[in-house]
Design a protein around this motif. Sequence first.
Motif, PDB file in Angstrom:
ATOM      1  N   ARG A  32       0.842  -1.199   0.000  1.00 46.40           N
ATOM      2  CA  ARG A  32       0.000   0.000   0.000  1.00 46.40           C
ATOM      3  C   ARG A  32       0.877   1.249   0.000  1.00 46.40           C
ATOM      4  O   ARG A  32       0.655   2.183  -0.766  1.00 46.40           O
ATOM      5  N   GLY A  33       1.874   1.256   0.879  1.00 42.08           N
ATOM      6  CA  GLY A  33       2.769   2.408   0.935  1.00 42.08           C
ATOM      7  C   GLY A  33       3.550   2.594  -0.346  1.00 42.08           C
ATOM      8  O   GLY A  33       3.746   3.722  -0.818  1.00 42.08           O
ATOM      9  N   TYR A  34       3.989   1.494  -0.933  1.00 42.52           N
ATOM     10  CA  TYR A  34       4.768   1.571  -2.168  1.00 42.52           C
ATOM     11  C   TYR A  34       3.944   2.169  -3.299  1.00 42.52           C
ATOM     12  O   TYR A  34       4.354   3.139  -3.950  1.00 42.52           O
ATOM     13  N   PHE A  35       2.774   1.583  -3.566  1.00 45.44           N
ATOM     14  CA  PHE A  35       1.984   2.046  -4.701  1.00 45.44           C
ATOM     15  C   PHE A  35       1.439   3.455  -4.470  1.00 45.44           C
ATOM     16  O   PHE A  35       1.406   4.264  -5.413  1.00 45.44           O
ATOM     17  N   ALA A  36       1.048   3.770  -3.243  1.00 39.51           N
ATOM     18  CA  ALA A  36       0.555   5.123  -2.980  1.00 39.51           C
ATOM     19  C   ALA A  36       1.679   6.141  -3.112  1.00 39.51           C
ATOM     20  O   ALA A  36       1.521   7.169  -3.783  1.00 39.51           O
ATOM     21  N   GLY A  37       2.828   5.864  -2.496  1.00 42.48           N
ATOM     22  CA  GLY A  37       3.915   6.833  -2.523  1.00 42.48           C
ATOM     23  C   GLY A  37       4.472   7.056  -3.908  1.00 42.48           C
ATOM     24  O   GLY A  37       4.682   8.203  -4.341  1.00 42.48           O
ATOM     25  N   ARG A  38       4.701   5.989  -4.640  1.00 40.45           N
ATOM     26  CA  ARG A  38       5.344   6.141  -5.942  1.00 40.45           C
ATOM     27  C   ARG A  38       4.378   6.695  -6.996  1.00 40.45           C
ATOM     28  O   ARG A  38       4.799   7.411  -7.912  1.00 40.45           O
ATOM     29  N   SER A  39       3.084   6.379  -6.875  1.00 37.42           N
ATOM     30  CA  SER A  39       2.136   6.875  -7.874  1.00 37.42           C
ATOM     31  C   SER A  39       1.496   8.197  -7.482  1.00 37.42           C
ATOM     32  O   SER A  39       0.830   8.827  -8.313  1.00 37.42           O
ATOM     33  N   THR A  74      -4.851  10.521   0.810  1.00 35.21           N
ATOM     34  CA  THR A  74      -4.871  11.226  -0.464  1.00 35.21           C
ATOM     35  C   THR A  74      -3.474  11.243  -1.078  1.00 35.21           C
ATOM     36  O   THR A  74      -2.474  11.022  -0.381  1.00 35.21           O
ATOM     37  N   PRO A  75      -3.379  11.523  -2.375  1.00 33.87           N
ATOM     38  CA  PRO A  75      -2.046  11.680  -2.961  1.00 33.87           C
ATOM     39  C   PRO A  75      -1.209  12.745  -2.265  1.00 33.87           C
ATOM     40  O   PRO A  75       0.006  12.571  -2.099  1.00 33.87           O
ATOM     41  N   GLU A  76      -1.837  13.839  -1.859  1.00 33.28           N
ATOM     42  CA  GLU A  76      -1.095  14.898  -1.168  1.00 33.28           C
ATOM     43  C   GLU A  76      -0.527  14.398   0.156  1.00 33.28           C
ATOM     44  O   GLU A  76       0.633  14.681   0.494  1.00 33.28           O
ATOM     45  N   GLU A  77      -1.320  13.640   0.904  1.00 33.72           N
ATOM     46  CA  GLU A  77      -0.832  13.066   2.158  1.00 33.72           C
ATOM     47  C   GLU A  77       0.282  12.061   1.898  1.00 33.72           C
ATOM     48  O   GLU A  77       1.263  11.991   2.651  1.00 33.72           O
ATOM     49  N   SER A  78       0.135  11.297   0.834  1.00 36.55           N
ATOM     50  CA  SER A  78       1.157  10.300   0.495  1.00 36.55           C
ATOM     51  C   SER A  78       2.463  10.967   0.099  1.00 36.55           C
ATOM     52  O   SER A  78       3.553  10.490   0.457  1.00 36.55           O
ATOM     53  N   LEU A  79       2.384  12.064  -0.640  1.00 39.98           N
ATOM     54  CA  LEU A  79       3.595  12.790  -1.023  1.00 39.98           C
ATOM     55  C   LEU A  79       4.314  13.339   0.206  1.00 39.98           C
ATOM     56  O   LEU A  79       5.542  13.260   0.315  1.00 39.98           O
TER      57      LEU A  79
END
Length: 274
Positions: A32-39, A74-79
């Motif tokens: 989950r962390g990998y796909f969210a962070g990288r994408s 969210t993507p912003e939180e993941s970034l």
Amino acid sequence: MWTHFEPLHAVTYFHPRCRAATEAIGLRGYWRGYFAGRSAPLGPVGAAPVIAAFFTFAPPMVARALPAVWRLATPEESLRARLTGAVQALAELTYELPETHLAEAADLLEEAAAAADTSGRVLGAVNAALPRGEYPLARLWQAATTLREHRGDGHVAALVAADLDPVETLAWRVAVDTQPQNLLGRGWSEEQWARARGRLAERGWLTGEGEPTEVGRAGFRAVEDATDRAAARPWRALGPDRTDRLRELLEPMARACHTVIPANSPIGLPALRS
């Protein structure tokens, strides 16, 4: 240069501080962390563009993570989480280096990243478009990430041009330079692996026993050469003297990062020469 800047990016996959940062926003479990962070630089995308851009993951594996992860963060939180974790990891690994060393390296690496042509390179482009970090370690990690995704986009293009599909590419790597367990976690079935090995044998890249042939080695050298050519523009722009200076500045950081990157990681990152 890849062997010197890639370790700075790669800590995000292996350092416990990076894992803790993604778990803190609700992304439990490595993938989950990998796909969210990288994408995340792509926005709240579904599986299809990530399957295409990441290249080596089986579609059902990606579809299990995306778009479901965006309900957790969210993507912003993941970034923010991926940058926070990376900076904390690099701070722990480079604490002995003076601020002037880090700042000079960040300036040069950012200049190289700014010279990267992102035409046709989606992951390189979206990372290049992210806001510039405020502090040297954030700037270093973001520039390293932009350069590695830019290089990776070029590598995928070279693989496609060579008519290699994702599982064939992984099967070739297992045959020449990595352990099967490093790549089996990418979601392909045993039948898909077997068919890929069969296709490589049919085109003369592997023997019937699965050993690499000279035809295969020459074919993949052409892929690697094309990858290097597609990644060369930043270093031409920086020039040989400043590229050498950047390599010198990155060396102690890269060596420190290798202390947390497994020797047989799926990235295939070689250890720096002594």
